[in-house]
Design a protein around this motif. Sequence first.
Motif, short mmCIF file in Angstrom:
data_model
loop_
_atom_site.label_atom_id
_atom_site.label_comp_id
_atom_site.label_asym_id
_atom_site.label_seq_id
_atom_site.Cartn_x
_atom_site.Cartn_y
_atom_site.Cartn_z
N SER A 133 34.17 78.82 62.68
CA SER A 133 33.57 77.63 61.81
C SER A 133 32.24 77.34 62.52
CB SER A 133 34.92 76.55 60.95
OG SER A 133 35.34 75.51 62.30
N PHE A 189 33.24 74.63 56.92
CA PHE A 189 33.94 75.73 56.59
C PHE A 189 32.80 77.31 56.85
CE2 PHE A 189 32.05 75.02 52.12
CZ PHE A 189 32.33 76.61 51.71
N SER A 234 32.44 70.94 52.37
CA SER A 234 33.43 71.07 53.10
C SER A 234 33.70 69.63 53.74
CB SER A 234 32.28 70.97 54.95
OG SER A 234 31.69 72.44 54.47
N LYS A 237 36.60 69.50 52.12
CA LYS A 237 38.56 70.31 52.76
C LYS A 237 38.34 69.51 53.71
CE LYS A 237 39.22 74.59 54.81
NZ LYS A 237 39.57 74.23 56.49
N ASN A 238 37.49 68.68 54.58
CA ASN A 238 37.94 68.04 55.69
C ASN A 238 38.49 66.47 55.18
OD1 ASN A 238 36.12 70.06 57.21
ND2 ASN A 238 34.73 68.54 57.18
N SER A 240 40.85 66.62 53.22
CA SER A 240 42.37 67.01 52.16
C SER A 240 42.76 67.49 53.41
CB SER A 240 41.97 68.05 51.41
OG SER A 240 41.29 69.26 51.80
N THR A 241 42.61 68.02 54.71
CA THR A 241 43.57 69.06 55.84
C THR A 241 43.62 67.12 56.05
OG1 THR A 241 41.85 70.13 56.25
CG2 THR A 241 43.18 69.72 57.57
N SER A 242 42.60 66.35 56.65
CA SER A 242 43.59 65.18 57.42
C SER A 242 44.34 64.06 57.05
CB SER A 242 41.75 64.20 56.98
OG SER A 242 41.77 63.67 56.51
N LYS A 243 44.05 64.39 55.87
CA LYS A 243 45.74 63.63 54.70
C LYS A 243 46.46 64.60 54.80
CE LYS A 243 42.14 61.18 51.69
NZ LYS A 243 41.85 61.34 50.11
N ALA A 244 46.79 65.93 54.69
CA ALA A 244 47.51 67.02 54.98
C ALA A 244 48.89 66.55 56.25
CB ALA A 244 47.60 68.00 55.06
#
Length: 244
Positions: A133, A189, A234, A237-238, A240-244
């Motif tokens: 990335s 990404f 991007s 996406k960042n 959503s990834t941090s919240k997952a």
Amino acid sequence: MKKHIPNIITLLNLLSGLIACIYAFDDNIQMAFFWVCIGIFFDYWDGFVARILNVKSEMGLQLDSLADMVTSGVVPGLVVYKMLANIQENQEIYNLTPETYYMGVVPYLGFIITLGAAHRLAKFNIDTRQTDSFIGLPTPGNALFILSLPMIINTTSSEFLINTISNPYVLVVISLLSAYIMNAELPLFSLKIKPNNLGAFKLQLVFIILSIVLLIALKYIAIPLIILLYIFLSIGKNLSTSKA
């Protein structure tokens, strides 16, 4: 012999950038844009060919950045320099005079883009995080964004767009933001898609489809919108990834 093939493709990228520089000096921005696109095309395929032939090398990495420095660093900086230097008929509108503008440093501020690109490329070569990335906007994407601006001016009938993009203050701000976003600690990404695992690349596929639709509908105006879409997707996406 095959180990030299990717480097030859990289040198074609460099040659394309040099040709683009000549056209930019002659104020033929359309041809400069064309040759930058050709250079970016070669820039994509040199790495692909190196992986296919299994001949990736440290020299290839360095040569790639040197070629990008011209095609995606020098050319966009030169184009903004020329845009700023060619602003004559609007001097009074922006309260500019030859003494404060043309004899000053304003046109040279376009090369902030070139300096930002040089810093980004040097950092990229030693940053082990950017294998699958990107962190910061890649120089080819930034180059397309910058070169699309004069193309929009030359092809649009919108006085608002023409006046906005032609505004020297706007161009200087764009140059500063351009240098910043290339070097920002912003994960973006990758656009590389593996055909055998398309399900893992839904975001990339959505982005590509939206980009094609925008290009068909808006032509050159679509290019800066696509770059902004890439950045915002991007960021989403960042988050959503941090919240997952």
